[in-house]
Motif scaffolding. Sequence first.
Motif, PDB file in Angstrom:
ATOM      1  N   ARG A  69       0.872  -1.171   0.000  1.00 21.49           N
ATOM      2  CA  ARG A  69       0.000   0.000   0.000  1.00 21.49           C
ATOM      3  C   ARG A  69       0.912   1.224   0.000  1.00 21.49           C
ATOM      4  O   ARG A  69       1.726   1.379   0.909  1.00 21.49           O
ATOM      5  N   VAL A  71       1.309   4.573   0.908  1.00 19.57           N
ATOM      6  CA  VAL A  71       0.595   5.455   1.835  1.00 19.57           C
ATOM      7  C   VAL A  71       1.588   6.331   2.589  1.00 19.57           C
ATOM      8  O   VAL A  71       2.646   5.853   2.993  1.00 19.57           O
ATOM      9  N   TYR A  90      -5.720   5.398  13.281  1.00 18.61           N
ATOM     10  CA  TYR A  90      -4.692   5.596  12.274  1.00 18.61           C
ATOM     11  C   TYR A  90      -5.289   6.375  11.102  1.00 18.61           C
ATOM     12  O   TYR A  90      -6.472   6.223  10.791  1.00 18.61           O
ATOM     13  N   GLN A  94      -3.400   7.559   0.621  1.00 21.52           N
ATOM     14  CA  GLN A  94      -2.965   6.512  -0.300  1.00 21.52           C
ATOM     15  C   GLN A  94      -3.125   6.961  -1.740  1.00 21.52           C
ATOM     16  O   GLN A  94      -4.126   7.579  -2.103  1.00 21.52           O
ATOM     17  N   HIS A 105      -5.133  -8.527   0.150  1.00 21.01           N
ATOM     18  CA  HIS A 105      -4.763  -9.059   1.465  1.00 21.01           C
ATOM     19  C   HIS A 105      -5.964  -8.897   2.398  1.00 21.01           C
ATOM     20  O   HIS A 105      -6.978  -8.299   2.027  1.00 21.01           O
ATOM     21  N   HIS A 107      -6.912  -8.501   6.853  1.00 20.05           N
ATOM     22  CA  HIS A 107      -6.388  -8.328   8.213  1.00 20.05           C
ATOM     23  C   HIS A 107      -7.543  -8.058   9.164  1.00 20.05           C
ATOM     24  O   HIS A 107      -8.659  -7.724   8.719  1.00 20.05           O
ATOM     25  N   ARG A 113     -12.156   4.059   3.659  1.00 16.56           N
ATOM     26  CA  ARG A 113     -11.527   4.925   2.661  1.00 16.56           C
ATOM     27  C   ARG A 113     -12.438   6.123   2.523  1.00 16.56           C
ATOM     28  O   ARG A 113     -13.665   5.962   2.398  1.00 16.56           O
ATOM     29  N   HIS A 148      -7.054  -3.038  -4.497  1.00 18.12           N
ATOM     30  CA  HIS A 148      -7.439  -1.799  -5.174  1.00 18.12           C
ATOM     31  C   HIS A 148      -6.820  -1.781  -6.564  1.00 18.12           C
ATOM     32  O   HIS A 148      -5.739  -2.330  -6.777  1.00 18.12           O
ATOM     33  N   ASP A 160      -7.116   6.773   4.192  1.00 17.05           N
ATOM     34  CA  ASP A 160      -7.385   5.515   4.893  1.00 17.05           C
ATOM     35  C   ASP A 160      -7.549   5.823   6.383  1.00 17.05           C
ATOM     36  O   ASP A 160      -6.687   6.481   6.973  1.00 17.05           O
ATOM     37  N   LEU A 162      -8.032   3.648   9.874  1.00 13.31           N
ATOM     38  CA  LEU A 162      -8.066   2.285  10.423  1.00 13.31           C
ATOM     39  C   LEU A 162      -8.041   2.311  11.945  1.00 13.31           C
ATOM     40  O   LEU A 162      -7.611   3.287  12.563  1.00 13.31           O
ATOM     41  N   ILE A 164      -6.107   0.566  13.736  1.00 12.21           N
ATOM     42  CA  ILE A 164      -4.839  -0.116  14.035  1.00 12.21           C
ATOM     43  C   ILE A 164      -4.435  -0.020  15.518  1.00 12.21           C
ATOM     44  O   ILE A 164      -4.126  -1.054  16.128  1.00 12.21           O
TER      45      ILE A 164
HETATM   46  C1  1HN Z   1      -4.396  -1.415   4.387  1.00  6.80           C
HETATM   47  O1  1HN Z   1      -4.821  -2.656   4.203  1.00  6.80           O
HETATM   48  C2  1HN Z   1      -4.722  -0.432   3.466  1.00  6.80           C
HETATM   49  O2  1HN Z   1      -5.994  -1.892   2.138  1.00  6.80           O
HETATM   50  C3  1HN Z   1      -4.308   0.866   3.697  1.00  6.80           C
HETATM   51  O3  1HN Z   1      -5.599   0.064   1.378  1.00  6.80           O
HETATM   52  C4  1HN Z   1      -3.574   1.195   4.787  1.00  6.80           C
HETATM   53  C5  1HN Z   1      -2.454   0.549   6.798  1.00  6.80           C
HETATM   54  C6  1HN Z   1      -2.093  -0.407   7.680  1.00  6.80           C
HETATM   55  C7  1HN Z   1      -2.504  -1.708   7.520  1.00  6.80           C
HETATM   56  C8  1HN Z   1      -3.276  -2.058   6.442  1.00  6.80           C
HETATM   57  C9  1HN Z   1      -5.494  -0.783   2.246  1.00  6.80           C
HETATM   58  C10 1HN Z   1      -3.221   0.225   5.699  1.00  6.80           C
HETATM   59  C11 1HN Z   1      -3.641  -1.085   5.523  1.00  6.80           C
END
Ligand code: 1HN
Length: 344
Positions: A69, A71, A90, A94, A105, A107, A113, A148, A160, A162, A164
């Motif tokens: 990513r 960012v 967080y 981006q 991915h 998580h 967004r 994306h 973004d 999050l 986190i």
């Molecule tokens: C993430 O998955 C994205 O998917 C953007 O665009 C920022 C920051 C930390 C961990 C995962 C994304 C992220 C992120």
Amino acid sequence: MSNPADTPERRSFYNKIDPDHLTPLWSVLSDLVTKEPGSGCVPYLWHYPIVREYLLEAGELISAKEAERRVLILENPGLRGQSRITSSLYAGLQLVKPGEVAPAHRHTQSALRFVIEGSGAHTAVGGEKTRMEAGDFVITPSWEWHDHGNESDQPMIWLDGLDIPMVQFFDASFAEMLEQDEQPLTRPEGDSMARYGEGLLPVDYTQGTPTSPVFNYPYERTREALEALRQQQQWDICHGLKMRYINPVSGDYAMPTIGTFMQLLPVGFTTESYRSTDATVFVIVEGQGKSVIGDTECEWKPHDIFVVPSWFPVSHIALSDAVLFSYSDRPVQKKLGLWRESRG
Ligand code: 1HN
């Protein structure tokens, strides 16, 4: 409240118990249990044109694929090195350039967004693709595959947001990459909006997760709602006209850990001083104005991003019709019975 003074006898006692991993509460109590919030999180505004330049420069330095990513993290000046814009949240900006793919991915962290600039790039979430426009609020729920791509001819930039730091706090982070860059699509574009976002739900639908099954809240609709409602001229003294995004299944916030809001302030409107325990990140969607956060004045223009820390009084002044998107950890604080606000 202050901690009792150290004496030579006390210090020698603390040193004696230290190797056994013990420490006296009375030396730290007033730092642990404070009269009011005070984390180090400070008010700050990022001017979009400055960050945008850097982000485009980063676009020449590394591809979205290599970075995973691409960012730039917005770090609160009082919390440097922690990848936090507030204590619990967080934020990053981006960039996805034409032709690029940010690989799939998933998580346990939930993501939002908020599209700042560009048109027609997409994100795919849980087997469905959605094309994004400026002002759209898009959700990636916890543990959903997401990738994306940008098939348009312009760069796309979004914020973004999050949870986190919250997931970090609970030590509940899991993540994995998909073997392919792009996830297989199992539903046509628009499927989740039709299924869940039209004031209808499949007849026997019961929701399995706390996140809204609608994953794109297009700005066009949000803006239309604000415009219709402004005709009533019913302004909240602290917020102007402020709406929260909801999960249509439960009426709760759209995301379990992050509350999201959109508000309209008509030209000339000055909000009464307001504070709440949910430190809040604001993104200017339209308009110009100023926010006074404690003793800090932040002048803003479209796409600027600023942060109001927990329990700091804030007042907004709209120098033109203004639309502000914001997000905070309010859903979590409310569920835990911690959330407080003070108006005026
Ligand atoms: C993430 O998955 C994205 O998917 C953007 O665009 C920022 C920051 C930390 C961990 C995962 C994304 C992220 C992120």
